[in-house]
Design a protein around this motif. Sequence first.
Motif, PDB file in Angstrom:
ATOM      1  N   MET C 135      -0.574   2.964   2.811  1.00 24.32           N
ATOM      2  CA  MET C 135      -0.288   2.189   1.611  1.00 24.32           C
ATOM      3  C   MET C 135      -0.620   3.000   0.365  1.00 24.32           C
ATOM      4  O   MET C 135       0.083   2.940  -0.641  1.00 24.32           O
ATOM      5  CB  MET C 135      -1.080   0.875   1.630  1.00 24.32           C
ATOM      6  N   LEU C 140       1.236   2.101  -3.203  1.00 26.56           N
ATOM      7  CA  LEU C 140       0.989   0.681  -3.448  1.00 26.56           C
ATOM      8  C   LEU C 140      -0.317   0.525  -4.204  1.00 26.56           C
ATOM      9  O   LEU C 140      -1.306   1.156  -3.863  1.00 26.56           O
ATOM     10  CB  LEU C 140       0.925  -0.078  -2.125  1.00 26.56           C
ATOM     11  N   THR C 146      -4.178  -5.353  -1.368  1.00 22.48           N
ATOM     12  CA  THR C 146      -2.787  -5.574  -0.955  1.00 22.48           C
ATOM     13  C   THR C 146      -2.659  -5.741   0.551  1.00 22.48           C
ATOM     14  O   THR C 146      -1.771  -6.443   1.027  1.00 22.48           O
ATOM     15  CB  THR C 146      -1.907  -4.410  -1.433  1.00 22.48           C
ATOM     16  N   LEU C 154       4.153  -9.775  -3.733  1.00 25.97           N
ATOM     17  CA  LEU C 154       4.500  -8.433  -4.201  1.00 25.97           C
ATOM     18  C   LEU C 154       5.876  -8.432  -4.871  1.00 25.97           C
ATOM     19  O   LEU C 154       6.710  -9.280  -4.587  1.00 25.97           O
ATOM     20  CB  LEU C 154       4.529  -7.451  -3.028  1.00 25.97           C
ATOM     21  N   GLN C 158       7.506  -3.025  -4.722  1.00 20.77           N
ATOM     22  CA  GLN C 158       6.312  -2.918  -3.870  1.00 20.77           C
ATOM     23  C   GLN C 158       6.646  -3.244  -2.425  1.00 20.77           C
ATOM     24  O   GLN C 158       6.168  -2.590  -1.505  1.00 20.77           O
ATOM     25  CB  GLN C 158       5.217  -3.870  -4.387  1.00 20.77           C
ATOM     26  N   ARG C 161       8.172  -0.368  -0.825  1.00 18.37           N
ATOM     27  CA  ARG C 161       7.150   0.621  -0.461  1.00 18.37           C
ATOM     28  C   ARG C 161       6.478   0.244   0.849  1.00 18.37           C
ATOM     29  O   ARG C 161       6.152   1.109   1.662  1.00 18.37           O
ATOM     30  CB  ARG C 161       6.108   0.742  -1.574  1.00 18.37           C
TER      31      ARG C 161
END
Lengths: 279, 323, 545
Positions: C135, C140, C146, C154, C158, C161
């Motif tokens: 991550m 991120l 997260t 998100l 995001q 990602r």
Amino acid sequence: MRGFWRRYSRNRGAVIGLFILLAVIICAAAAPFLFPRSPWSMVQRPFLPPFTVDGLMLGTDALGRDVLSGLFHGARVSLLVGLVSTVVALSIGIPIGALAGYYGGLVDDGLMRFTEFFQTIPSFALAIVLLAIFQPSLGYIILAIAIVSWPPVARLVRGEVLSLRHREFVEAATLSGQSNLRIIIWQVLPNALPPIIVLASLMVATAILLESSLSFLGLGDPNVMSWGYMIGAARTVLRTAWWLSFIPGIAIVLTVLALNLIGEGLNDALNPRLRSRTP
Amino acid sequence: MFGFIAARLVTAVFILLGIVVLNFILIHAAPGDPAAVMAGEAGAADEKFLADLRTQFGLDQPFTVQLWNYVSGVIQLDLGFSYRQQMPVAQLIWDRLPATLLLTSTAFVISIVIGVIAGVLAAQMQGTWWDTVISTVALLFYATPLFWVALMASLVFSVFLGWLPGFGYETIGANYTGLARVLDIGTHLILPASTLGLFFTAIYMRMTRASMLEVSRLDFVKTARAKGLRSSVIQRRHILRNALLPVITLAGLQAGQIVGGAVLTETVFAWPGIGRLMFEAINQRDYNVILGVFFISAAMVLLFNLITDLLYGVVDPRIRLTS
Amino acid sequence: MSLLSFENLSIALPTGADRPLAVENVSFTLDAGEILCIVGESGSGKSMSANALMGLLPEGVTPASGRILFEDRNLLDLSEREMMSLRGREISMIFQEPLSALNPLMRIGDQIVEVFETHGRLTPPERRKRALELMHEVGLPDPDATIRAYPFQLSGGQRQRVVIAMALALEPKVLVADEPTTALDVTTQAQILALIDTLRRERGMAVLFITHDFSVVADIADRVIVMQSGEVVEAGTADKVLLDPTHAYTRALLDAIPRLSFHDSVPHDDEAAPILRVQDLSMTFRTRTSGIFAKPRVVKAVQNASFQLQKGETIGIVGESGSGKSTLGRCLVRLLTPQNGTVEIGGKDIAKINGDALHQHRRRIQMIFQDPYSSLNPRARIGTILTEGLIAYGSDKKAARTRAQELLTLVGLDPSAMTRFPHEFSGGQRQRVGIARALALDPEVIIADEAVSALDVSIQAQVLDLLAELKERLDLSMIFITHDLRVAAQVCDRIIVMQRGEMVEFGPCAQVLGDPQTAYTRSLLDAIPGKAHERALAAQREATP
């Protein structure tokens, strides 16, 4: 139209359902000609089993009434109550759902609280209460069934209208100066029609079930022969003459099954996106 | 989550109030004298009695005062008096409520468990012979009147085969205690609960199957496959949980139907619950009892709804975390 | 020997589809560390090729002939079980729609950890640690928090990602990216493209990148193949295909890309009374979340917008999604009612009027919509769609029909279209009908809301040409709302840049795009893909007199 039938007939069950329903409609239409005497009148001695006396194919009930005649006349009531109460329920549910979905905001809140209220109330209990207080008659039965079955219509129509409301073609119609009423009727509702038609066919089935349940409890119209009444009247003699409960039940199952099958066929034909891949 | 539940509770209270008002309006909308309606129309009361009733309920007072009296009565759980049975309605209902709660909650659980399992199986075997069988059986159950299934089941399993009791809540006069009593009630429960649950099993099965197939077409299922997950894991972890959301919503909506259906099942099986009470009251035109049962069954539905709402919140983080 | 090679692959569509083969005789190779772009318009078969590689073809679609060789094994011969162990481990995939690509009910961390778990790698604590590292690697924010978040918490970028992190978890040799940036804003797109480029450099990963956007190709591709109707029409190195295309289709696609070059705007007389004057326009949305105790969510969609539109002028409103540009447009035509401010058209304020008064003035400002598929009522004939407005304003049926036929001719359609339904037309033709409808009421101002964004690039160019021609002929005054700065540069005289509801920049096109005053406008300009290609093209033009 031909494309519609091609998609509909691809569902074999739906075609069978259509045939069953046609048969029931023919029975209902033929009842006054085949059995001109009142289905309430005594024709023979009571408790004749089926296939024992010529001219009384399904025998007689506890009061000596012709069971086959009762079945044919009962078909009239079931179809009538099913159809009319659905039409009434649609005419309550569609405007409420359309207004809630189209105007949103406070109108939506108010109408949906109202709908939610009716949806939360146990509908069968409400129908019982209504019929117990207002004397049972065909008109009140239809009204009671309509009152308890419109909320799903309103919710469905609201959802459809809500999703159509912000489609660009509806916004374009607003910009072209058409009135809201005109937009709802000519732009929005025609596009919401397919799921409403499917729901309506299922509602007729549910209404028939409801009517038979009410008649079974003794809340039917005392002047009209119905399948539910026949089963209710035969309940006390279940041990000795079980066929008196069995036969009308089969009639209900077939009719309701036919309508459900038709509903599925309509769904396949009208909502190609959701068409199931199984034949 | 707390706000969500609190809001649902407030809504529930408002709905109950609405039903009380509706009951009041119905009594007054009924043809004839409201006092006679409350006393039961079939001559259960003489003139003097009716006059007493009018004063007691203030029927000579303005409409709003009457409404207020009625509502405040119900809030104190005063559901009126059954002149037929010579008992307060609340007492009558209170005595019968446990039997109905047992019956409906058993039917509720049976129908959801079996319905969801059958729906998942049918979806996984979509297009096969098994799917056809399960779907056809569900379609048949869905088309069968509740009271008729109950009658036929008692005919077959009780009258013809003699396997199960087809009548009542427990063996009369046996005076079982402890485990024996539980077993006795359990055997009496089998037929009513399973016939009451049958129709709903069919509904949940169809919904689960449709929902599983719908979810299996969504993008994240493709992501899961691209990760190399086994299809059994995808079914269980990714599809089933998402597919259950609409089933839970439906279960909440159907709770009312189960409570309503109990009137029919209890009537057929002579199950001593509030449904049977309502049936008796219908025959005797005992309005206070009918309205009381109506009110209590609505309260039960709200309770079931609250449970499904909680369940929804547990399953769906979007509800749990945003409000 | 290449890492991956397609050899004469054909994929059969189910009977009844519009053509028998989705993909016909496709051959190409892919080496480690290389980015190969497959380019084509919708329906070209580019996504089908990728799905065949993953063994994830839709039901009913099957490989008909050919081979897909990965490390000397033909993937089409492998069992589902063998493919399963390959997916996610050797070959990974990322998708177009980041919003729906993640399971909404599962935490982000669990969805990443699942990749290790399913392939039996690492111990549970190690998996978590590795997920955090991944991550972090894909950029991120705040991985520790997260990892416990759910997808709905998100943003789209995001989430993409996260999907990339899952795809990279087991260090696959091949990454298949199917339009991974199409649904994203231009600045987010630039970041994701940069991320993919970095990752393949650091890991020596091969990337099969599928896109319809030649500008993206120009920024990222080493080699390119162009597909049309299931066949490869051109293949070669990126420089070769982009600068010296041999196939007519490739040339057409390349020519259709709008360039970031602005015309010298005709100076408008600022002294003359403007046709549209917008003053301090504000629109705030309050969404009530479920629960009576919950605070309403307040979104200031448009704040204090003020500008004037002169007769015959086109003002562009640009910005990313959520910038408020569409809300502003809908306030101008009064599909929304702004809380504050005025919208004067020809001196009449229409911001607050309702009912009959609004009806009278509504026809003076009309809109062209974004989506040609949802902007026409599927159950109405084209004739009805074009005459409804005229009839609502009191025209008789016959006159309205004559006018509708004129309009169809004006937008380059045959008047016989009147009796047909929208589904009988292509996207570009539908958009022409939409333009005709906007013109039907002789409006003084036209708002075009992303009017070409939903169209394939070649169709987009044709519709832009039509708008330019109509503007010339009818002396239209237009507000052109778009997320695409190059389209704005091509058609607009002045440009408004919006960010989070505010007008951050407003001025002549050449000034705003040529010499931007704010960091935000600069970041938008920097993020436009394909700029290096444009410079190369310019250099090429200079070199060949």
